[in-house]
Design a protein around this motif. Structure first.
Motif, PDB file in Angstrom:
ATOM      1  N   GLY A  72      -9.290 -14.811   7.379  1.00 44.19           N
ATOM      2  CA  GLY A  72     -10.527 -14.858   6.612  1.00 44.19           C
ATOM      3  C   GLY A  72     -11.404 -13.640   6.821  1.00 44.19           C
ATOM      4  N   GLU A  73     -10.959 -12.714   7.664  1.00 48.64           N
ATOM      5  CA  GLU A  73     -11.731 -11.511   7.952  1.00 48.64           C
ATOM      6  C   GLU A  73     -11.252 -10.361   7.080  1.00 48.64           C
ATOM      7  OE1 GLU A  73     -11.564 -10.687  12.132  1.00 48.64           O
ATOM      8  OE2 GLU A  73     -12.032 -12.761  12.638  1.00 48.64           O
ATOM      9  N   VAL A  74     -12.212  -9.622   6.508  1.00 49.70           N
ATOM     10  CA  VAL A  74     -11.893  -8.497   5.638  1.00 49.70           C
ATOM     11  C   VAL A  74     -12.642  -7.274   6.137  1.00 49.70           C
ATOM     12  CG1 VAL A  74     -11.963  -7.636   3.271  1.00 49.70           C
ATOM     13  CG2 VAL A  74     -11.614 -10.072   3.673  1.00 49.70           C
ATOM     14  N   THR A  75     -11.919  -6.189   6.355  1.00 48.99           N
ATOM     15  CA  THR A  75     -12.565  -4.938   6.781  1.00 48.99           C
ATOM     16  C   THR A  75     -13.242  -4.300   5.563  1.00 48.99           C
ATOM     17  OG1 THR A  75     -10.625  -3.574   6.296  1.00 48.99           O
ATOM     18  CG2 THR A  75     -10.763  -4.554   8.509  1.00 48.99           C
ATOM     19  N   PRO A  76     -14.216  -3.437   5.780  1.00 49.56           N
ATOM     20  CA  PRO A  76     -14.847  -2.749   4.646  1.00 49.56           C
ATOM     21  C   PRO A  76     -13.835  -1.957   3.808  1.00 49.56           C
ATOM     22  CG  PRO A  76     -16.173  -2.474   6.623  1.00 49.56           C
ATOM     23  CD  PRO A  76     -14.898  -3.150   7.051  1.00 49.56           C
ATOM     24  N   GLU A  77     -12.859  -1.328   4.460  1.00 51.86           N
ATOM     25  CA  GLU A  77     -11.828  -0.565   3.735  1.00 51.86           C
ATOM     26  C   GLU A  77     -11.012  -1.494   2.836  1.00 51.86           C
ATOM     27  OE1 GLU A  77      -7.617   1.600   4.640  1.00 51.86           O
ATOM     28  OE2 GLU A  77      -9.194   1.849   6.138  1.00 51.86           O
ATOM     29  N   LEU A  78     -10.590  -2.609   3.398  1.00 51.09           N
ATOM     30  CA  LEU A  78      -9.803  -3.562   2.610  1.00 51.09           C
ATOM     31  C   LEU A  78     -10.644  -4.158   1.490  1.00 51.09           C
ATOM     32  CD1 LEU A  78      -7.200  -5.076   2.069  1.00 51.09           C
ATOM     33  CD2 LEU A  78      -7.902  -6.772   3.773  1.00 51.09           C
ATOM     34  N   LEU A  79     -11.891  -4.427   1.756  1.00 45.93           N
ATOM     35  CA  LEU A  79     -12.773  -4.956   0.715  1.00 45.93           C
ATOM     36  C   LEU A  79     -12.850  -3.986  -0.467  1.00 45.93           C
ATOM     37  CD1 LEU A  79     -14.679  -7.200  -0.174  1.00 45.93           C
ATOM     38  CD2 LEU A  79     -16.524  -6.003   1.010  1.00 45.93           C
ATOM     39  N   GLY A  80     -12.930  -2.697  -0.177  1.00 43.44           N
ATOM     40  CA  GLY A  80     -12.934  -1.692  -1.241  1.00 43.44           C
ATOM     41  C   GLY A  80     -11.644  -1.712  -2.041  1.00 43.44           C
ATOM     42  N   ARG A  81     -10.502  -1.817  -1.357  1.00 43.77           N
ATOM     43  CA  ARG A  81      -9.214  -1.877  -2.054  1.00 43.77           C
ATOM     44  C   ARG A  81      -9.093  -3.137  -2.893  1.00 43.77           C
ATOM     45  NH1 ARG A  81      -5.204  -0.781   2.635  1.00 43.77           N
ATOM     46  NH2 ARG A  81      -4.138  -2.478   1.603  1.00 43.77           N
ATOM     47  N   LEU A  82      -9.541  -4.256  -2.328  1.00 42.83           N
ATOM     48  CA  LEU A  82      -9.471  -5.523  -3.071  1.00 42.83           C
ATOM     49  C   LEU A  82     -10.360  -5.483  -4.312  1.00 42.83           C
ATOM     50  CD1 LEU A  82      -9.528  -8.108  -0.148  1.00 42.83           C
ATOM     51  CD2 LEU A  82      -7.559  -7.395  -1.524  1.00 42.83           C
TER      52      LEU A  82
END
Length: 136
Positions: A72-82
């Motif tokens: 359930g944790e999302v890094t800022p980098e992954l959030l941008g990709r998503l």
């Protein structure tokens, strides 16, 4: 469950399941005889992988998403990709809807009657639809 059962339950080929393992998208335990055994949650994981592939995501992107599905944790980098992937999918949906609407317009305008030149016209010979690129 064994690989054949997982394939049957998900509608995915055994070959694809092996590929998912090669890409580290799916894991299995091995029996002493070397047979793959999957946990029950693998059914949902394979279905999610299939959805993500169908939406155009790469195996590398999917691999990056899977840990956050579990934690359930999302890094800022992954959030941008998503977010970028979601925006791309939204554009694709809009394009598909526009194409569907255009087809609906052509379908409801008339029934194509093919003429000698390969063009189509509404019944009764009115304005050819081929001018708009339809019915070739």
């Amino acid at each position: 469950m064994r690989i054949g059962e997982l394939a049957a339950r998900t509608g995915v080929s055994v070959r694809s399941l092996r590929y998912y393992e090669d890409q580290q998208l799916l894991g299995s335990e091995r029996s002493p005889g070397g047979q793959r055994h999957y946990a029950e949650y693998a059914v949902d994981r394979v279905r999610m992988i299939q959805q993500l592939y169908a939406a155009g995501l790469s195996s590398k992107t999917i691999l990056g998403i899977l840990p956050c599905v579990v934690t359930g944790e999302v890094t800022p980098e992954l959030l941008g990709r998503l977010t970028a992937e979601r925006d791309r999918i939204d554009r694709q949906i809009s394009d598909l809807a526009a194409t569907r609407d255009r087809l609906d317009t052509i379908i409801s305008a008339s029934t194509c009657v093919h003429e000698a030149g390969g063009h189509c016209a509404p019944e009764g010979g009115a304005r050819p639809l081929a001018a708009e690129g339809a019915c070739r």
